[in-house]
Design an enzyme around this catalytic site. Structure first.
Site, PDB file in Angstrom:
ATOM      1  N   CYS A   1       0.839  -1.212   0.000  1.00 41.98           N
ATOM      2  CA  CYS A   1       0.000   0.000   0.000  1.00 41.98           C
ATOM      3  C   CYS A   1       0.866   1.251   0.000  1.00 41.98           C
ATOM      4  O   CYS A   1       0.562   2.231  -0.690  1.00 41.98           O
ATOM      5  CB  CYS A   1      -0.902   0.040   1.233  1.00 41.98           C
ATOM      6  SG  CYS A   1      -2.024  -1.343   1.339  1.00 41.98           S
TER       7      CYS A   1
HETATM    8  C1  BEZ Z   1       0.601  -4.727   1.794  1.00 41.52           C
HETATM    9  O1  BEZ Z   1       0.113  -3.634   1.566  1.00 41.52           O
HETATM   10  O2  BEZ Z   1       1.808  -4.918   1.717  1.00 41.52           O
HETATM   11  C2  BEZ Z   1      -0.263  -5.910   2.157  1.00 41.52           C
HETATM   12  C3  BEZ Z   1      -1.424  -5.708   2.872  1.00 41.52           C
HETATM   13  C4  BEZ Z   1      -2.195  -6.814   3.196  1.00 41.52           C
HETATM   14  C5  BEZ Z   1      -1.829  -8.078   2.793  1.00 41.52           C
HETATM   15  C6  BEZ Z   1      -0.674  -8.249   2.043  1.00 41.52           C
HETATM   16  C7  BEZ Z   1       0.105  -7.157   1.717  1.00 41.52           C
END
Ligand code: BEZ
Length: 223
Positions: A44
């Site tokens: 994110c």
């Molecule tokens: C991420 O943003 O890295 C992420 C968030 C939830 C699950 C897997 C990755």
């Protein structure tokens, strides 16, 4: 279920820029709402930083962008510092677009953004990586739905906007891997006797084994 062409559901929410009514906030602009599972997550962070970098391109196309993440505004504000740092912005710079608070997942549930197969540490389904494009008439024009583990390509989202805006104005469709300026396809609904009037730049019919003259190419219209 939300269908393309429907009026996009309105909602009001707290954001990092205060409370917004989504439709009012959009005004006469196109809009992109993109969701995230939660704050302080690696993929994110890269996505939101990429949107900071591409923001001038969205502005050029009259598109407002808004993120959504399933945490509080207070948490978003702290996270924005990391996102700005990752994007190479200075600490003084304002975060350039709002992020919606959705700590109880009301909006994510309402808009069908949940990924039932990806669970958080408490075993609760995560919000997927949804992208919703809304046009200036508040019509829902496009969605992408990725699982939490797959980051999105925001250059592709710009390409989509280019295609939507072009094909709203000209009687063309954009082919595989098209980018702005490339040849386009004449819409199948344009009759052969209307081609010359609509495409003074000319049309090339690509011969195919079926003998059906449906693959009609033209240069990218200037709109
Ligand atoms: C991420 O943003 O890295 C992420 C968030 C939830 C699950 C897997 C990755």
């Amino acid at each position: 279920m939300l269908l393309l062409g429907d009026i996009f559901p309105n909602f009001s929410a707290n954001t990092t820029e205060g409370k917004i009514d989504f439709h009012e906030w959009l005004g006469d602009s196109w809009g992109i709402l993109f969701s995230h599972p939660s704050d302080f997550t690696p993929v994110c962070t890269t996505e939101l930083a990429k949107v900071i970098k591409l923001l001038p391109e969205f502005v050029k196309r009259n598109v407002k962008v808004v993120g959504l993440s399933c945490d509080s505004v207070a948490s978003h504000i702290e996270w924005c510092k990391d996102i700005k740092s990752y994007a190479g912005c200075s600490v003084q710079e304002l975060f350039p677009y709002p992020i919606v608070e959705d700590k109880d997942r009301n909006i994510a549930n309402k808009l069908g953004m949940i990924d039932k197969d990806e669970l958080d540490t408490a075993g609760i389904p995560l919000t997927a990586r949804a992208v919703y494009v809304v046009d200036p008439n508040k019509k829902f024009r496009l969605s992408l739905l990725y699982p939490a583990t797959t980051g999105r390509n925001f250059d592709e989202i710009l390409r989509i906007i280019d295609s939507l805006q072009l094909t709203d104005k000209a009687k063309v469709a954009t082919p595989a891997n098209w980018k702005m300026g490339d040849d386009c396809m004449v819409l199948p609904t344009v009759q052969d006797d209307e081609v010359a009037k609509n495409f003074p730049q000319g049309v090339t019919v690509v011969p195919l084994p079926s003998g059906k003259n449906y693959l009609r190419k033209t240069t990218c219209p200037k709109v």
